[in-house]
Motif scaffolding. Structure first.
Motif, PDB file in Angstrom:
ATOM      1  N   GLU A   1      47.110  47.979  44.395  1.00 33.31           N
ATOM      2  CA  GLU A   1      45.486  47.742  43.854  1.00 33.31           C
ATOM      3  C   GLU A   1      44.738  49.149  43.658  1.00 33.31           C
ATOM      4  O   GLU A   1      43.774  48.940  43.148  1.00 33.31           O
ATOM      5  CB  GLU A   1      45.001  46.710  44.776  1.00 33.31           C
ATOM      6  N   ILE A   2      45.103  49.848  44.286  1.00 33.28           N
ATOM      7  CA  ILE A   2      44.499  51.491  44.392  1.00 33.28           C
ATOM      8  C   ILE A   2      44.457  52.202  42.880  1.00 33.28           C
ATOM      9  O   ILE A   2      43.412  52.369  42.415  1.00 33.28           O
ATOM     10  CB  ILE A   2      44.766  52.047  45.418  1.00 33.28           C
ATOM     11  N   CYS A   3      46.149  52.211  42.759  1.00 33.95           N
ATOM     12  CA  CYS A   3      46.404  52.571  41.445  1.00 33.95           C
ATOM     13  C   CYS A   3      44.857  51.766  39.963  1.00 33.95           C
ATOM     14  O   CYS A   3      44.739  52.394  39.243  1.00 33.95           O
ATOM     15  CB  CYS A   3      47.465  52.246  40.959  1.00 33.95           C
ATOM     16  N   TYR A   4      45.066  50.022  40.648  1.00 30.29           N
ATOM     17  CA  TYR A   4      44.896  49.404  39.542  1.00 30.29           C
ATOM     18  C   TYR A   4      42.925  49.554  39.656  1.00 30.29           C
ATOM     19  O   TYR A   4      42.514  49.661  38.614  1.00 30.29           O
ATOM     20  CB  TYR A   4      45.471  48.200  39.726  1.00 30.29           C
ATOM     21  N   THR A   5      42.774  49.605  40.010  1.00 30.77           N
ATOM     22  CA  THR A   5      41.783  49.154  40.384  1.00 30.77           C
ATOM     23  C   THR A   5      40.278  51.385  39.509  1.00 30.77           C
ATOM     24  O   THR A   5      39.574  51.076  38.983  1.00 30.77           O
ATOM     25  CB  THR A   5      40.496  49.461  41.531  1.00 30.77           C
ATOM     26  N   THR A   6      41.596  51.705  40.139  1.00 34.06           N
ATOM     27  CA  THR A   6      41.374  53.838  39.422  1.00 34.06           C
ATOM     28  C   THR A   6      41.522  53.551  37.896  1.00 34.06           C
ATOM     29  O   THR A   6      40.973  54.375  37.479  1.00 34.06           O
ATOM     30  CB  THR A   6      42.030  54.600  40.229  1.00 34.06           C
ATOM     31  N   THR A   7      41.931  52.686  37.682  1.00 34.73           N
ATOM     32  CA  THR A   7      42.140  52.395  36.300  1.00 34.73           C
ATOM     33  C   THR A   7      40.743  52.908  34.829  1.00 34.73           C
ATOM     34  O   THR A   7      41.003  53.436  33.986  1.00 34.73           O
ATOM     35  CB  THR A   7      43.448  51.956  35.714  1.00 34.73           C
ATOM     36  N   SER A   8      39.841  52.000  35.455  1.00 32.36           N
ATOM     37  CA  SER A   8      38.484  51.273  35.532  1.00 32.36           C
ATOM     38  C   SER A   8      37.593  51.594  35.886  1.00 32.36           C
ATOM     39  O   SER A   8      36.664  51.963  35.495  1.00 32.36           O
ATOM     40  CB  SER A   8      38.929  49.829  34.791  1.00 32.36           C
ATOM     41  N   ALA A   9      37.341  51.735  37.365  1.00 33.77           N
ATOM     42  CA  ALA A   9      35.636  51.354  37.753  1.00 33.77           C
ATOM     43  C   ALA A   9      35.869  53.011  38.042  1.00 33.77           C
ATOM     44  O   ALA A   9      33.577  53.183  37.426  1.00 33.77           O
ATOM     45  CB  ALA A   9      36.599  51.941  39.331  1.00 33.77           C
ATOM     46  N   PRO A  10      36.070  54.501  38.057  1.00 37.88           N
ATOM     47  CA  PRO A  10      35.291  55.627  37.554  1.00 37.88           C
ATOM     48  C   PRO A  10      34.617  55.626  36.299  1.00 37.88           C
ATOM     49  O   PRO A  10      34.120  56.154  36.027  1.00 37.88           O
ATOM     50  CB  PRO A  10      36.598  56.733  37.656  1.00 37.88           C
ATOM     51  N   LYS A  11      36.178  55.390  35.097  1.00 31.41           N
ATOM     52  CA  LYS A  11      34.785  55.047  34.025  1.00 31.41           C
ATOM     53  C   LYS A  11      33.631  54.385  34.302  1.00 31.41           C
ATOM     54  O   LYS A  11      32.372  55.024  33.475  1.00 31.41           O
ATOM     55  CB  LYS A  11      35.552  55.404  33.391  1.00 31.41           C
TER      56      LYS A  11
END
Length: 314
Positions: A70-80
């Motif tokens: 879940e951490i990896c999944y969210t990190t793929t889109s949230a920062p951008k």
């Protein structure tokens, strides 16, 4: 260099959610808060399971994998997305876009596999309690977890290889807050029919395949639970899989519309809306679902909050 020979567009603009500066700041603060809570909540579960010996079971081993996922999944889109809301870095290169698509959807496919593995684990625990520790040993647990990760990344590799061969001649505006495969392929000036067919086929295999495994597991679970004579025994058995079932329902409801669609060109608005739930809300809620609905997790957290010594692994 080969990409430049057949693609006039090498950079894309992400629109995000057009609106006033006040709206952009509001969205930035909301997404930032949700991302922080998602990261801290899932990290808390990982640390809790790793440090508390009573949670060293296959079920919680899979939960650690899910929390990390879940951490990896969210990190793929949230920062951008956060950068877009601030009005900065709205552009993304074609390579960056392809990588974001690959990792985002690979993590998504992995989650389908992992949730079905967790359903199978609950099936063994409830239907074969005396043989559970023998069947679901550490070796099988690791193999199932690794298999879920490998399968998720392999499924998307074939589709991405075809998407990377598309030509983009303009426009270069993606109506989304991150690179999403359907939002990208509709901008191609070459035929995308093969990609759409393959996308649909892989979606059916991954979603329906994992759904069948999960559904069959719970059919056998419910059948076994109904044979338990006491009401208290039924509730105890169901309590061990209630958290997983809640996460499964939340995940499938939020993602079924993203993966199984007949046409990418007529579903961008739906994709954009549902993707908020899929990439931000669902990973945010998962830690709370397990923390609030799982008895062992609540006991471990209460012991730590009361200042009781943490029982570490040997």
């Amino acid at each position: 260099m080969a990409q430049q020979n057949h693609s006039a567009v090498t950079e894309f603009i992400l629109l995000g959610f057009p609106g006033s500066p006040y709206l952009q700041i509001s969205l930035f603060l909301i997404f930032l808060l949700m991302y922080i809570v998602t990261f801290l909540g899932n990290m808390a579960i990982i640390i809790l399971v790793v440090t508390y010996r009573r949670l060293h079971t296959p079920m919680y081993f899979f939960l650690v994998n899910l929390s990390f996922l879940e951490i990896c999944y969210t990190t793929t889109s949230a920062p951008k997305a956060l950068a877009i809301f601030l009005g900065k870095s709205k552009t993304i290169s074609l390579t960056g876009c392809l990588l974001q698509i690959y990792f985002g959807f690979s993590f998504g496919c992995t989650e389908y596999c992992l949730l079905s593995v967790m359903a199978y684990d609950r099936y063994l625990a409830i239907c074969y309690p005396l043989r559970y520790s023998t069947i679901m040993n550490s070796s099988l647990s690791i193999q199932l977890a690794v298999g879920s990760w490998v399968s998720g990344f392999l499924v998307m590799a074939l589709l991405l290889s075809l998407i990377s061969q598309l030509s983009f001649c303009g426009p270069n505006i993606i109506d989304h807050f991150h690179c999403e495969k359907n939002s990208l392929i509709v901008l191609s000036c070459t035929d995308i029919s093969i990609i759409q067919i393959l996308d649909l086929a892989l979606s059916v295999i991954v979603i329906l395949g994992s759904c069948v495994i999960t559904l069959l597991s719970y059919v056998y679970i419910i059948s076994t639970v109904l044979k338990i004579p006491s009401r208290k025994g039924q509730q105890k058995a169901l309590s061990t899989c209630s958290s997983h079932l809640a996460v499964v329902l939340l995940w499938y409801v939020s993602t079924i519309l993203l993966f199984v669609k007949p046409s990418a060109r007529h579903s961008l608005e739906l994709t954009k809306t549902v993707n908020i739930i899929n990439t931000i809300v669902t990973p945010l809620l998962n830690p709370f679902i397990y923390a609030l609905r799982n008895k062992e997790m609540k006991e471990a957290m209460q012991n730590i909050l009361r200042g009781s010594p943490v029982i570490t692994s040997e």
